[in-house]
Write a protein that holds these residues in place. Structure first.
Motif, PDB file in Angstrom:
ATOM      1  N   GLY A   1       2.949 -59.028  23.846  1.00 50.41           N
ATOM      2  CA  GLY A   1       2.582 -60.691  23.286  1.00 50.41           C
ATOM      3  C   GLY A   1       1.498 -61.318  23.345  1.00 50.41           C
ATOM      4  O   GLY A   1       0.541 -61.533  24.456  1.00 50.41           O
TER       5      GLY A   1
ATOM      6  N   THR B   1       9.771 -68.035  31.899  1.00 49.57           N
ATOM      7  CA  THR B   1       9.516 -66.521  30.783  1.00 49.57           C
ATOM      8  C   THR B   1      10.162 -65.548  31.745  1.00 49.57           C
ATOM      9  O   THR B   1      10.789 -64.505  31.307  1.00 49.57           O
TER      10      THR B   1
ATOM     11  N   TYR C   1       0.038 -68.724  25.489  1.00 51.29           N
ATOM     12  CA  TYR C   1       1.024 -68.750  24.776  1.00 51.29           C
ATOM     13  C   TYR C   1       1.915 -67.524  24.133  1.00 51.29           C
ATOM     14  O   TYR C   1       0.258 -67.031  23.142  1.00 51.29           O
ATOM     15  N   GLY C   2       2.436 -66.663  24.381  1.00 43.78           N
ATOM     16  CA  GLY C   2       2.174 -64.883  23.653  1.00 43.78           C
ATOM     17  C   GLY C   2       3.348 -65.023  22.236  1.00 43.78           C
ATOM     18  O   GLY C   2       4.698 -65.907  22.488  1.00 43.78           O
ATOM     19  N   LEU C   3       2.890 -64.043  21.579  1.00 38.44           N
ATOM     20  CA  LEU C   3       3.823 -63.757  20.684  1.00 38.44           C
ATOM     21  C   LEU C   3       5.140 -62.840  20.885  1.00 38.44           C
ATOM     22  O   LEU C   3       4.225 -62.078  20.993  1.00 38.44           O
ATOM     23  N   GLY C   4       6.136 -63.117  20.974  1.00 36.04           N
ATOM     24  CA  GLY C   4       6.802 -62.060  21.885  1.00 36.04           C
ATOM     25  C   GLY C   4       7.787 -61.213  20.608  1.00 36.04           C
ATOM     26  O   GLY C   4       8.575 -62.142  19.528  1.00 36.04           O
TER      27      GLY C   4
ATOM     28  N   HIS D   1       4.819 -56.857  28.206  1.00 28.40           N
ATOM     29  CA  HIS D   1       5.192 -58.027  29.959  1.00 28.40           C
ATOM     30  C   HIS D   1       6.564 -57.365  30.524  1.00 28.40           C
ATOM     31  O   HIS D   1       7.520 -57.351  29.588  1.00 28.40           O
TER      32      HIS D   1
ATOM     33  N   THR E   1       3.422 -68.734  29.263  1.00 27.42           N
ATOM     34  CA  THR E   1       2.725 -67.846  30.422  1.00 27.42           C
ATOM     35  C   THR E   1       2.058 -68.748  30.762  1.00 27.42           C
ATOM     36  O   THR E   1       1.921 -70.216  30.832  1.00 27.42           O
TER      37      THR E   1
ATOM     38  N   SER F   1      -1.866 -63.408  22.033  1.00 25.77           N
ATOM     39  CA  SER F   1      -1.561 -65.185  21.965  1.00 25.77           C
ATOM     40  C   SER F   1      -0.508 -65.489  20.764  1.00 25.77           C
ATOM     41  O   SER F   1      -0.998 -64.876  19.188  1.00 25.77           O
ATOM     42  N   ALA F   2       0.270 -66.277  20.818  1.00 24.11           N
ATOM     43  CA  ALA F   2       0.758 -66.683  19.574  1.00 24.11           C
ATOM     44  C   ALA F   2      -0.263 -68.012  18.285  1.00 24.11           C
ATOM     45  O   ALA F   2       0.081 -68.984  18.921  1.00 24.11           O
TER      46      ALA F   2
ATOM     47  N   VAL G   1       5.105 -59.012  14.346  1.00 24.75           N
ATOM     48  CA  VAL G   1       4.538 -59.547  15.035  1.00 24.75           C
ATOM     49  C   VAL G   1       3.241 -60.172  14.432  1.00 24.75           C
ATOM     50  O   VAL G   1       2.752 -60.697  14.434  1.00 24.75           O
TER      51      VAL G   1
ATOM     52  N   ALA H   1       7.600 -67.166  20.112  1.00 23.49           N
ATOM     53  CA  ALA H   1       6.356 -67.563  20.351  1.00 23.49           C
ATOM     54  C   ALA H   1       6.889 -68.010  22.444  1.00 23.49           C
ATOM     55  O   ALA H   1       8.365 -68.463  22.562  1.00 23.49           O
TER      56      ALA H   1
END
Ligand code: TXA
Ligand code: MG
Length: 333
Positions: A142, A129, A37-40, A67, A33, A144-145, A52, A30
């Motif tokens: 990504g 990031t 937060y994104g889940l990478g 991203h 940004t 959303s986390a 993911v 995670a």
């Protein structure tokens, strides 16, 4: 937890480098940004992308945003019209996502794009990031986390509450500043159109374009509505038959966990999504399997009954669309 909030620049740089190492190794991390937060995961690694979806508990495969650290990296992945270039120049890094035709370089797997011939790209305005993305050297998906159905996380604590134990790390840089998701603009047609309102206003975008920014999906001559979008989504030519208990003459077999229903020995071809019965592996291989079997031009593709737990639901959703095409609708989650 990778803490990017400690004293001095060094802590953030070390945390970003460690996050990048985990991403390159196929991990799920995670990241902050300016929006949420994104889940990478490495966008080119289908197994990591499947993880993911699994971590979020998503019942369907939405296409994901890739991203990248700058416009040059974005332009290696997508075809930018003059309007798309103008928007990127004006607003990146920032809370804007551009959907453009995908350059098929293999850097972003089918699963990350849900089989679409287009790609959503974004350069986030977040120094830690951006350092992570530069160090990773690969596009990073990504969503959303958060767990599917929960609200988007604007702080690492929200991510931890939803996903602790389900992901490899959280790059913690404190609360986000914008707090709502990026604005998404479709730049695949003759004129840009708004797909999702978000952190950048429609007016600011229109000012750069010099024309109004309409909502996407209007049924006008320039922009085919639902049927056009449907046709652009990868659907096999061969009819797909779900929950098949036997294989009919001329059919290929898409199977799971070693299952061989009656008639399998005469199948045009057999593709086992995961001989060991692992649904994450099955999701990672799903699009490739459909392309492979369809390329053999069988009279049909018979699909064995699949488990519905975990990613099984998303796999079934995708196969259901392939079996009975219907207009696409992507939900935010
Ligand atoms: O602010 C944000 O955009 C955050 C941060 C982490 O970057 N990310 C985010 O991702 O909100 P997600 O997955 O929750 O939303 C992505 C949206 C979905 O509505 C998806 O359908 C749309 O982008 N999308 C992705 N690729 C697309 C494509 N090729 N065509 C149309 N829509 C696409
Ligand atoms: Mg979301």
């Amino acid at each position: 937890m990778l803490d990017a909030r400690g004293p001095g620049q060094e802590t953030a740089a070390q945390a970003a480098a460690q996050a990048a190492r985990l991403l390159r190794a196929g991990g799920v991390v995670a990241f902050p940004t300016e929006t949420v937060y994104g889940l990478g995961a490495d966008a080119g690694n289908a197994q990591a992308v499947a993880q993911v979806y699994a971590s979020k508990g998503r019942p369907a495969f939405n296409p994901l945003i890739s991203h990248v650290p700058d416009s040059a990296a974005a332009e290696r992945l997508g075809v930018f019209s003059p309007a798309a270039q103008a928007l990127a120049a004006a607003f990146w890094p920032g809370p804007l996502t551009l959907v453009v035709p995908y350059h098929d370089t293999g850097a972003v797997c089918d699963l990350a794009r849900a089989g679409l011939p287009t790609i959503a790209l974004r350069v986030p305005a977040h120094e830690t990031t951006l350092a992570m993305l530069r160090a990773a050297g690969v596009p990073v998906v990504g969503p959303s986390a958060n767990l599917s159905g929960h609200v988007s996380p604007t702080d690492a604590a929200h991510v931890r509450a939803d996903l602790d134990g389900r992901i490899d790390a959280i790059l913690d840089a404190g609360p986000t500043t914008v707090g709502v998701e990026s604005t998404i603009v479709d730049c695949t047609g003759a004129h840009p159109a708004l797909l999702r309102p978000g952190g950048l206003s429609r007016g600011a975008i229109a000012a750069v374009l010099g024309v109004a920014l309409p909502d996407a999906g209007h049924d006008d001559a320039e922009r085919p509505a639902a049927p056009g979008r449907l046709a652009s989504h990868y659907a096999p030519h061969a009819p797909v038959r779900l929950d098949a208990r036997e294989v009919k003459a001329g059919e290929a077999l898409l199977t799971f966990a070693g299952a061989r229903p009656p008639g399998a020995e005469a199948a045009v071809a057999i593709f086992d999504l995961s001989p060991s019965g692992d649904l994450v592996e099955a999701a990672a291989r799903l699009y490739g399997a459909l392309r492979h079997l369809d390329g053999l031009r069988p009279e049909g593709i018979a699909v064995v009954p699949l488990p519905r737990d975990g990613l099984g639901e998303a796999i079934a959703d995708r196969l259901g669309r392939a079996a009975a095409p219907r207009p696409l609708s992507f939900e935010d989650d």
